[in-house]
Write an enzyme that holds these catalytic residues in place. Structure first.
Site, PDB file in Angstrom:
ATOM      1  N   GLY A 165       1.344  10.681   3.249  1.00  6.99           N
ATOM      2  CA  GLY A 165       0.573   9.748   2.437  1.00  6.99           C
ATOM      3  C   GLY A 165      -0.391   8.930   3.265  1.00  6.99           C
ATOM      4  N   ALA A 166      -1.047   9.592   4.228  1.00  7.65           N
ATOM      5  CA  ALA A 166      -1.908   8.862   5.173  1.00  7.65           C
ATOM      6  C   ALA A 166      -3.353   8.772   4.703  1.00  7.65           C
ATOM      7  CB  ALA A 166      -1.849   9.528   6.545  1.00  7.65           C
ATOM      8  N   ILE A 215      -1.191   1.755   3.595  1.00  7.40           N
ATOM      9  CA  ILE A 215      -0.450   1.598   4.843  1.00  7.40           C
ATOM     10  C   ILE A 215      -0.483   2.883   5.670  1.00  7.40           C
ATOM     11  CG2 ILE A 215       1.830   1.153   5.839  1.00  7.40           C
ATOM     12  CD1 ILE A 215       2.452  -0.456   3.266  1.00  7.40           C
ATOM     13  N   SER A 220      11.533  -0.818   1.817  1.00  9.33           N
ATOM     14  CA  SER A 220      10.986  -2.039   1.210  1.00  9.33           C
ATOM     15  C   SER A 220      12.084  -3.075   1.077  1.00  9.33           C
ATOM     16  CB  SER A 220      10.413  -1.732  -0.171  1.00  9.33           C
ATOM     17  OG  SER A 220      10.117  -2.928  -0.867  1.00  9.33           O
ATOM     18  N   TYR A 278      12.167   1.992  -8.403  1.00 14.50           N
ATOM     19  CA  TYR A 278      11.560   1.919  -7.067  1.00 14.50           C
ATOM     20  C   TYR A 278      12.562   1.339  -6.064  1.00 14.50           C
ATOM     21  CZ  TYR A 278       8.444   0.173  -3.357  1.00 14.50           C
ATOM     22  OH  TYR A 278       7.845  -0.103  -2.147  1.00 14.50           O
TER      23      TYR A 278
END
Length: 274
Positions: free
Chosen positions: A14-15, A19, A137, A164
């Protein structure tokens, strides 16, 4: 900036934005070679342009096991070392079911990363000392545990934030269980809270929750710092399975127990068996 990561190879999921993009950029600026995963090369173009010769692209959809297996196969075919796998990609505030039949956040944030990590474990061990970094998280503290039946059903809650939280607890448990299993191999593992970051992960959170949340959030560059710290800092080279917040070790949720970690591992292995 010191180019102290020359000769080191990283894979960041997910680059293409948020972030993940900031993490890839910071690693590339220090001389690291970064494999960028995204659903399409077009989405990754911006970060690849920024990385230049230090960047390479791999197609990956974490909600699709065939895509995960193809991504790992493609990386392994390059015959590159892998010094750090940064499991960064994630979804929040989205409702639904993955292609592979999991609640959307859980399937994307945990199950897809579990499979990818397992497929790359041999390469990580061959490249040791190496690291596995799970971007979790602070939300994981609010998860009551893992309902293994609920994670096989569509998202139940309107905001999808309770789901989540469960997926982020799974990220913490995964890093802890990996540490136990990889003890003595030279592969160390980490989970972390990047801070509350105004990134694309929140793009589907319904209004007005999204507007209120983003008032209190930090930049993606700030959010990447703890990921980069866990992936590269000599200070934590001999630590494994720990949880970090603002580049400092913190106690994770009391629900992150070895017993639940072992159960999650067994279920995840069963789910991802080919």
């Amino acid at each position: 900036m010191e180019r102290d990561l020359q000769g080191k190879t990283f894979l960041v999921t997910g680059a293409n934005s948020g972030i993940g993009r900031a993490t890839a950029a910071q690693l590339g600026q220090r001389g690291g070679k970064v494999f960028v995963t995204a659903r399409s090369e077009e989405k990754a173009k911006g970060v690849l342009d920024e990385l230049g010769d230090n960047g390479d692209y791999l197609q990956l959809d974490l909600g699709d096991f065939d895509s995960v297996r193809q991504c790992a196969k493609e990386f392994l075919s390059r015959d590159e070392p892998l010094h750090a796998l940064i499991n960064n990609a994630g979804v929040a505030g989205q409702r639904g079911l993955t292609e592979t039949g999991f609640e959307l956040a859980f399937g994307t944030n945990h199950v897809g990363h579990f499979l990818l990590t397992n497929l790359l474990l041999d390469k990580l061990e061959q490249s040791a000392p190496s690291r596995i970094v799970n971007v979790a998280s602070v939300a994981h503290y609010s998860a009551p545990g893992i309902d293994f039946e609920a994670v096989r059903k569509p998202t139940k809650h309107f905001t999808a934030l309770p789901e989540y939280a469960v997926s982020k607890l799974a990220n913490v448990l995964h890093a802890e269980e990996l540490a136990r299993r990889l003890d003595g191999t030279g592969v160390t593992t980490y989970s972390l809270h990047p801070g509350a970051i105004a990134s694309n992960v929140w793009r589907r959170v319904p209004w007005p929750f999204d507007a209120v949340m983003k008032v209190f959030m930090k930049s993606s560059d700030d959010g990447a710092r703890t990921s980069v710290y866990c992936a590269t800092s000599p200070e934590v080279a001999n630590d494994s399975g720990k949880y970090y917040d603002d580049s400092k070790e913190k106690d994770p949720s009391k629900r992150a127990t070895p017993e639940l970690g072992a159960e999650l591992w067994a279920k995840s292995e069963e789910w991802t068996a080919s």
